[in-house]
Design a protein around this motif. Structure first.
Motif, PDB file in Angstrom:
ATOM      1  N   ARG A 117      -3.552 -27.134  29.563  1.00  0.00           N
ATOM      2  CA  ARG A 117      -4.984 -26.935  29.345  1.00  0.00           C
ATOM      3  C   ARG A 117      -5.288 -25.507  28.889  1.00  0.00           C
ATOM      4  O   ARG A 117      -5.998 -25.283  27.909  1.00  0.00           O
ATOM      5  N   TYR A 118      -4.733 -24.509  29.607  1.00  0.00           N
ATOM      6  CA  TYR A 118      -4.998 -23.122  29.258  1.00  0.00           C
ATOM      7  C   TYR A 118      -4.314 -22.731  27.949  1.00  0.00           C
ATOM      8  O   TYR A 118      -4.833 -21.894  27.195  1.00  0.00           O
ATOM      9  N   ALA A 119      -3.149 -23.306  27.687  1.00  0.00           N
ATOM     10  CA  ALA A 119      -2.491 -23.045  26.409  1.00  0.00           C
ATOM     11  C   ALA A 119      -3.368 -23.520  25.252  1.00  0.00           C
ATOM     12  O   ALA A 119      -3.502 -22.838  24.233  1.00  0.00           O
ATOM     13  N   CYS A 120      -3.997 -24.687  25.419  1.00  0.00           N
ATOM     14  CA  CYS A 120      -4.879 -25.212  24.373  1.00  0.00           C
ATOM     15  C   CYS A 120      -6.148 -24.364  24.238  1.00  0.00           C
ATOM     16  O   CYS A 120      -6.679 -24.206  23.136  1.00  0.00           O
ATOM     17  N   LEU A 121      -6.618 -23.829  25.357  1.00  0.00           N
ATOM     18  CA  LEU A 121      -7.774 -22.936  25.293  1.00  0.00           C
ATOM     19  C   LEU A 121      -7.427 -21.655  24.534  1.00  0.00           C
ATOM     20  O   LEU A 121      -8.243 -21.139  23.758  1.00  0.00           O
ATOM     21  N   LEU A 122      -6.221 -21.147  24.750  1.00  0.00           N
ATOM     22  CA  LEU A 122      -5.784 -19.965  24.004  1.00  0.00           C
ATOM     23  C   LEU A 122      -5.692 -20.299  22.524  1.00  0.00           C
ATOM     24  O   LEU A 122      -6.113 -19.499  21.673  1.00  0.00           O
ATOM     25  N   GLN A 123      -5.163 -21.449  22.208  1.00  0.00           N
ATOM     26  CA  GLN A 123      -5.096 -21.883  20.811  1.00  0.00           C
ATOM     27  C   GLN A 123      -6.489 -21.936  20.196  1.00  0.00           C
ATOM     28  O   GLN A 123      -6.710 -21.487  19.068  1.00  0.00           O
TER      29      GLN A 123
END
Length: 222
Positions: free
Chosen positions: A10-16
């Motif tokens: 989830r947080y990786a996608c938010l960073l993306q």
């Protein structure tokens, strides 16, 4: 939220999203496979392994102030329940070319690292089919990039939505041409190995193997 103690999908996608990158561009920046980014979108709760945590830390640290601010805002909303997973960039339609490479009585397999650190798994070499690219080209290119093996496509074995990953896979029967099998993608893979065709089910669960692949392996042995 300025610091992420443990990165999740989830947080990786938010960073993306904060970096305003496509799946492919984000994967290129991290130096990982596009399929890994797609897996984060498919399962936001997954916790990437330690090496991937470090890559995400570095990407966050290198981000511009504006991108870091966007990420902090998105993460704060997510943490506070003000945004759902739909606030992350939508996963791009992902097509993967699968290479079933034969060399006499053997077939080529790669041993992948699992992003959730639950173990490792064997599979046939696979590569993302870029928009506008021919699946056969992706098959040959990704096999070489992952394993150092040159191969040629002999024919299509069909396509399906993979029962585990949910990704659209196109399968190709390939012939070995040259090259030593080596692990050329140490971020994604643990090992590369030629295995006897009649032993494939010792490495890969038979229930997950595409039936035409099993049929092709059996036919080649007769």
């Amino acid at each position: 939220m300025d610091v992420i103690e443990v990165w999740s999908g989830r947080y990786a996608c938010l960073l993306q999203s904060a970096l305003r990158l496509t799946n492919e561009a984000f994967a290129n920046q991290l130096g990982i496979a596009v399929r890994t980014v797609a897996a984060w979108h498919a399962d936001p709760s997954v916790v990437p392994r330690t090496e991937m945590q470090q890559l995400l830390d570095s990407a966050h640290e290198r981000a511009s102030d504006a991108a870091r601010q966007r990420f902090a805002l998105l993460a704060a909303r997510e943490h506070g329940g003000g945004a759902s997973v739909s606030g992350t960039p939508a996963a791009q339609a992902l097509r993967v070319a699968i290479s079933v490479v034969l060399r006499q009585s053997d077939v080529l397999l790669v041993c992948r690292r699992d992003d959730d650190a639950s173990g490792i798994s064997w599979q046939f070499p696979a590569g993302v089919i870029k928009p506008g690219a021919k699946p056969e080209t992706a098959t040959v290119r990704e096999t070489l990039d992952e394993t150092g093996v040159h191969c040629a496509v002999r024919g299509s074995l069909g396509s399906r939505v993979h029962p585990v990953t949910g990704v659209l896979c196109e399968y190709f029967l390939c012939e070995y041409l040259a090259g030593e099998a080596t692990n050329s993608d140490t971020v994604e893979n643990v090992d590369v190995m030629w295995v006897p065709r009649n032993s494939v089910t010792r490495f890969i669960n038979v229930d997950t193997i595409f039936p035409p692949v099993l049929a092709a392996l059996e036919e080649e042995q007769t």
